[in-house]
Design a protein around this motif. Structure first.
Motif, PDB file in Angstrom:
ATOM      1  N   LEU A 121       0.795  -1.254  -0.138  1.00 54.17           N
ATOM      2  CA  LEU A 121      -0.003   0.121   0.051  1.00 54.17           C
ATOM      3  C   LEU A 121       0.918   1.352   0.002  1.00 54.17           C
ATOM      4  N   VAL A 122       1.909   1.170   0.810  1.00 52.30           N
ATOM      5  CA  VAL A 122       2.904   2.273   0.710  1.00 52.30           C
ATOM      6  C   VAL A 122       3.599   2.531  -0.664  1.00 52.30           C
ATOM      7  N   THR A 123       3.931   1.372  -1.064  1.00 52.14           N
ATOM      8  CA  THR A 123       4.646   1.393  -2.227  1.00 52.14           C
ATOM      9  C   THR A 123       3.851   2.027  -3.571  1.00 52.14           C
ATOM     10  N   ALA A 124       2.550   1.696  -3.699  1.00 49.29           N
ATOM     11  CA  ALA A 124       1.537   2.137  -4.482  1.00 49.29           C
ATOM     12  C   ALA A 124       1.278   3.631  -4.355  1.00 49.29           C
ATOM     13  N   LEU A 125       0.849   4.004  -2.927  1.00 47.46           N
ATOM     14  CA  LEU A 125       0.643   5.446  -3.044  1.00 47.46           C
ATOM     15  C   LEU A 125       1.998   6.449  -3.013  1.00 47.46           C
ATOM     16  N   ALA A 155       3.749   6.475  -5.456  1.00 52.28           N
ATOM     17  CA  ALA A 155       3.961   6.546  -6.957  1.00 52.28           C
ATOM     18  C   ALA A 155       2.485   6.898  -7.668  1.00 52.28           C
ATOM     19  N   ALA A 156       1.463   7.142  -7.001  1.00 53.08           N
ATOM     20  CA  ALA A 156       0.175   7.267  -7.602  1.00 53.08           C
ATOM     21  C   ALA A 156      -0.231   8.407  -8.056  1.00 53.08           C
ATOM     22  N   GLY A 157       0.517   9.613  -7.324  1.00 51.50           N
ATOM     23  CA  GLY A 157      -0.055  11.287  -7.490  1.00 51.50           C
ATOM     24  C   GLY A 157      -1.292  11.399  -6.843  1.00 51.50           C
TER      25      GLY A 157
END
Length: 298
Positions: free
Chosen positions: A133-137, A139-141
């Motif tokens: 979840l932290v990895t995705a957030l 880079a999500a913008g």
């Protein structure tokens, strides 16, 4: 209060064996190069590794060149297995808890074990690392000053739509995990319940060779996902921009009062304006008099 120190906890020789340490060890979510040297060192020296899937974790340990006693700890046996692992700790054995991927307890088993370890006064030491979840957030913008992690949405459509409906007015960025065979149904329900124009970002196969991000409004992302032959492969992190904050009744009232004052000022003295608006709004006349003066001078 018992003092705890992260990292290596050495045991001193004494007549009475000191308890072991429960290490919560994060492991890669896809790319094995993300395994930290500290996590590898901890796994190399613990006595027992509690793993969600011993076959999966066995391959990770083999990759690291380690041979360890593995004990399965998953959703279906955690309550029964926790007692034995706690006994291991009290006997002076160090235990590492790992999940199939990422940080344990984040939508993965381990809560019962950690809770009971703390209740017994045992040392629990986190070994941080990858977390989907932290990895995705990162880079999500999408806004990350406030986010709400909801784990997995209900598997069935009725429950999923009900859960989304409860989050309709949530202003924080929403984060879910979703499996590949349910992702299309989930995004379709998001479009219907939260609206096709809500901004959404999907992270798929994070840190792996075919890592993909889909971003845009829900209807756009759904179309791209449906057209992508790989769109239903791999694990997903679903991130949705929060709803626009709704003005409170108090804020709305303040706006109406200002508008009313501005409408009356050209026609009436400030004192009369304050009296009329106080009667209509129920707010203190002295406060409204000061506000009317500010608006008139401004």
């Amino acid at each position: 209060m018992k003092s705890e120190v992260g990292g290596s906890v050495s045991k001193t020789d004494s007549k009475e064996q000191s308890p072991g340490v429960l290490y919560i060890v994060a492991t890669p979510i896809g790319n094995l190069a993300d395994m930290s040297p500290r996590a590898t060192a901890i796994l190399s020296r613990v006595d027992v590794v509690a793993a969600e899937d011993t076959r999966h974790s066995g391959r990770l340990l083999q990759h690291l060149g380690l041979q360890k006693r593995l004990i399965a700890l998953h959703d279906h046996n955690e309550r029964n297995r926790a007692a034995g692992l706690l006994d291991e700790l009290e006997a002076g054995h160090d235990v590492a808890l790992i999940s199939d991927a990422g940080t344990p307890l984040i939508s993965d088993p381990g809560y019962v074990l950690v809770r009971e370890a703390r209740n017994r006064g045992l040392t629990v030491s986190p070994v941080p690392g990858p977390c989907a979840l932290v990895t995705a957030l990162s880079a999500a913008g999408l806004p990350t000053d406030r986010f709400l992690f909801v784990g997995f949405l209900p598997a069935k459509r009725t429950g999923r739509r009900a859960a989304l409906d409860q989050l309709r007015q949530e202003s924080a960025t929403l984060v879910f995990y979703e499996s590949p065979h349910r992702i299309l149904g989930a995004v379709r329900d998001i479009a219907e319940v939260l609206g096709e124009e809500r901004e959404i970002v999907l992270g798929r196969e994070l840190t792996k060779a075919f890592e993909t991000f889909y971003s845009g409004c829900v209807s756009e992302v759904l179309s791209v996902l449906e057209a992508d032959p790989h769109g239903t492969k791999g694990e997903f992190v679903v991130m949705i921009r929060g709803a626009e904050p709704v003005a409170s009744d108090e804020d709305a009232g303040a706006l109406d009062v200002d508008r009313l004052i501005r409408l009356l000022l050209p026609e009436l003295p400030v004192k009369k304006v304050a009296k009329l608006v106080a009667e209509l709004s129920g707010r203190p006349k002295n406060e409204l008099y000061q506000r009317a003066l500010e608006l008139k001078q401004g």
